[in-house]
Scaffold this motif. Structure first.
Motif, mmCIF file in Angstrom:
data_model
loop_
_atom_site.group_PDB
_atom_site.id
_atom_site.type_symbol
_atom_site.label_atom_id
_atom_site.label_comp_id
_atom_site.label_asym_id
_atom_site.label_seq_id
_atom_site.Cartn_x
_atom_site.Cartn_y
_atom_site.Cartn_z
ATOM 1 N N GLU A 64 77.997 66.386 47.079
ATOM 2 C CA GLU A 64 79.033 66.054 45.868
ATOM 3 C C GLU A 64 79.002 67.177 45.141
ATOM 4 O O GLU A 64 79.967 67.603 44.476
ATOM 5 N N ALA A 65 77.858 67.970 44.611
ATOM 6 C CA ALA A 65 77.842 68.895 43.659
ATOM 7 C C ALA A 65 78.506 70.111 44.169
ATOM 8 O O ALA A 65 78.980 71.014 43.355
ATOM 9 N N THR A 66 78.333 70.347 45.550
ATOM 10 C CA THR A 66 78.954 71.532 46.073
ATOM 11 C C THR A 66 80.185 71.298 46.584
ATOM 12 O O THR A 66 80.825 72.292 47.415
ATOM 13 N N ALA A 67 80.826 70.068 46.624
ATOM 14 C CA ALA A 67 81.993 69.776 47.345
ATOM 15 C C ALA A 67 82.035 70.104 48.710
ATOM 16 O O ALA A 67 82.966 70.346 49.213
ATOM 17 N N ARG A 68 80.931 69.865 49.365
ATOM 18 C CA ARG A 68 80.752 70.344 50.964
ATOM 19 C C ARG A 68 80.999 69.038 51.969
ATOM 20 O O ARG A 68 81.375 69.085 53.031
ATOM 21 N N SER A 69 80.581 67.961 51.109
ATOM 22 C CA SER A 69 80.740 66.654 52.205
ATOM 23 C C SER A 69 80.452 65.441 51.028
ATOM 24 O O SER A 69 80.239 65.656 50.002
#
Length: 335
Positions: free
Chosen positions: A56-61
């Motif tokens: 969520e914090a890195t917008a990866r998954s």
């Protein structure tokens, strides 16, 4: 585990990167004993300390809970095949209206479409699939802390952490560069690496890797977690809960469950259930009390389904190789 082992595990759950000196102070033993016990518990696989890049914090998954109903006799085989997927973080065989529950990470809507409409239905033995997309996290395994330590000691250990253990996370999306990736990969393998060890693995100076790691910790991009089988600390009853709550009370209900010491994780979701999570308890009697009081007392509760786990096939991305288990034999972990 003896009592000291359990208290040390509690210290690692409260602060996975706590120093041996901090752990010894928390559990009232010598630093040498704490160091020896921590090393043994990790070497035996009783506890793993890992760094996790937060999707969520890195917008990866993003995350998806799935519940599968399988043909009689096919549940274990279907769960094993699902557990082999790299995007699958955890899989359990359960009792109740479904046979298997899992948490899956997806990277895009196209990926989600492929998982829900193609990959899951095509698993051999699967008869029906229910999926619930996570839209808000109230508690994750990063915050799980069963009652192994006093509240005061647990709070002190948590205050020494650099990474946030509560959800939702603060701040904006975080972008990582190649060095950040190398640091995160190294800590994913061993979350208790010292700064010099980490620097050697990442081909950078200790000052640089510490600064980069602490920046990722502070933003929530990189979070530390101690992974423990609940049964090993006296909590053999593991269950997946899927609830329907009046939307006007959803936030309050999620926050109430997040504060309960039995809750490993709880999230608001889309789909046929809007509040899903996992709990670990000491006995069937404790599960009954949790259902009747903690769940039964939730504001706006409309429906509750509790599926007790019979076998954990995968936890925190690690397969549990149970196919080779013999009566009386220890469970062998493989990653």
């Amino acid at each position: 585990m003896d009592d000291l082992d359990r208290r040390i595990v509690g210290a690692l759950l409260a602060n996975p990167r706590a120093t041996n000196a901090q752990i010894s102070d928390a559990v009232f033993t010598s630093e040498a004993t704490a160091s020896r016990r921590v090393s043994r518990l990790i070497a035996e696989g009783a506890v793993r300390v890992i760094g996790v890049l937060d999707g969520e914090a890195t917008a990866r998954s993003r995350s998806l809970f799935v519940r599968l109903r399988c043909r009689p006799g096919d549940g274990n085989r279907s769960a094993q095949r699902l557990a082999a997927w790299p995007e699958c973080g955890s899989v359990k065989l359960v009792t109740g209206s479904v046979d298997c529950v899992a948490e899956i990470n997806y990277t895009s809507n196209d990926h989600l479409l492929a998982i829900t409409l193609e990959q899951l239905p095509s698993l051999d033995g699967v008869l029906a699939v229910w999926s619930n997309q996570v839209v808000r996290r109230f508690a994750t395994p990063h915050s799980w802390l069963p009652e192994l330590l006093s509240e005061e000691i647990a709070a002190q250990l948590r205050s020494q952490r650099f990474d946030p253990w509560r959800d939702p996370l603060p701040g904006d999306l975080v972008r990582l560069d190649a060095l950040d990736e190398r640091i995160a990969d190294a800590l994913a393998g061993d979350g208790r690496l010292g700064w010099q060890q980490l620097a050697d693995r990442c081909d950078a100076s200790p000052v640089t890797v510490r600064r980069r790691a602490e920046a990722m910790f502070g933003s929530g991009a990189l979070r530390m977690r101690a992974v423990v089988d609940p049964e090993s600390v006296g909590l053999p009853v593991n269950a997946f809960i899927s609830l329907s709550v009046n939307p006007t009370q959803l936030g309050r209900a999620g926050e109430m469950l997040a504060e309960h010491p039995s809750t490993l994780m709880i999230s608001a979701t889309t789909g046929d259930r809007n509040l899903c999570g996992e709990v670990a308890l000491s006995s069937d009697a404790a599960l009954y009390e949790f259902i009747s009081s903690a769940i039964g007392g939730l504001p706006g509760l409309q429906h509750a389904d509790v599926a007790v786990a019979l076998r954990s096939v995968k936890r925190a991305g690690l397969l549990r190789d149970l196919a080779v288990k013999k009566p009386g034999a220890a469970v062998r972990l493989r990653g």
